[in-house]
Design an enzyme around this catalytic site. Sequence first.
Site, PDB file in Angstrom:
ATOM      1  N   SER A  31       0.724  -1.205   0.207  1.00  0.00           N
ATOM      2  CA  SER A  31      -0.126   0.060  -0.086  1.00  0.00           C
ATOM      3  C   SER A  31       0.919   1.309  -0.195  1.00  0.00           C
ATOM      4  O   SER A  31       1.684   1.336  -0.821  1.00  0.00           O
ATOM      5  CB  SER A  31      -1.015   0.000   1.271  1.00  0.00           C
ATOM      6  N   HIS A  90      -2.558  -1.419  -3.074  1.00  0.00           N
ATOM      7  CA  HIS A  90      -3.911  -0.650  -3.109  1.00  0.00           C
ATOM      8  C   HIS A  90      -3.585   0.512  -4.034  1.00  0.00           C
ATOM      9  O   HIS A  90      -2.526   1.193  -4.095  1.00  0.00           O
ATOM     10  CB  HIS A  90      -3.862  -0.134  -1.821  1.00  0.00           C
ATOM     11  N   ASP A 115      -4.515  -4.726   6.103  1.00  0.00           N
ATOM     12  CA  ASP A 115      -4.831  -5.546   5.241  1.00  0.00           C
ATOM     13  C   ASP A 115      -3.593  -6.524   4.674  1.00  0.00           C
ATOM     14  O   ASP A 115      -2.653  -6.176   4.793  1.00  0.00           O
ATOM     15  CB  ASP A 115      -5.130  -4.725   3.978  1.00  0.00           C
TER      16      ASP A 115
END
Length: 235
Positions: free
Chosen positions: A31, A58, A150
């Site tokens: 991310s 992401h 995540d």
Amino acid sequence: MEPDPEAKAPPESPSGVHRHQQFPIVGIGASAGGLKALQELLLHLPADLGMAYILIPHLAPNHESLMPQLLKKVSTMPLLEVTEGTKVKPNHVYIVTPNTTLGLADGILHAITPRMSSPVQECIDFFLVSLAEAAGEKAIGVILSGTASDGSVGIKAIKADGGITFAQDESAEFAGMPQAAVATGAVDLVLSPRGIAEELVRIAKHPYFAVRRSQPEEDVFSDSDRAEFTKLLHL
């Protein structure tokens, strides 16, 4: 007529049953700060390890991403943006497209458009769980720089199904995701992106991953074999 997004969902494997996976598949989540980490990882991955690499960063859902073009500059392998039904091949790198969640079943990547936008992204967990179900002990999970958590659920799933797990060390620009993964107790090694690449090279050379089973249900490795291989991860 537009296809039903729900029809694209990958079929579920029966609980505890893994389809035979011929080569290792590496799922890589990232991310914030992940571009630099992904570049370093790909830069040090040879093109002939016999593994496939699925990148799940992401991405902004409503904007075209420049990440594929930037990563192609450092990878010696073909790097492809995933479309529905992409077949996974060894020595290839695949990257998710914006506003898409990936799943894996029977060696095929399924692109699932989210039904609603959400500030909480769990696309890494979704893919890693499907990777664990589809590839079992041939699954490898990697969590690189990023905020929030995540990937931690997916890392646990991969480890529970006999796979191998990595998290980025203090070199991560944003430590939230790697630290959340480590906190699960399911991470085998914590390394820099270059260190992870070097460990993948070592793993690829091990006979554990060179064996091809004649029948999917035949388990050619004993518990002692797996224990010995796991010890090698920590040498």
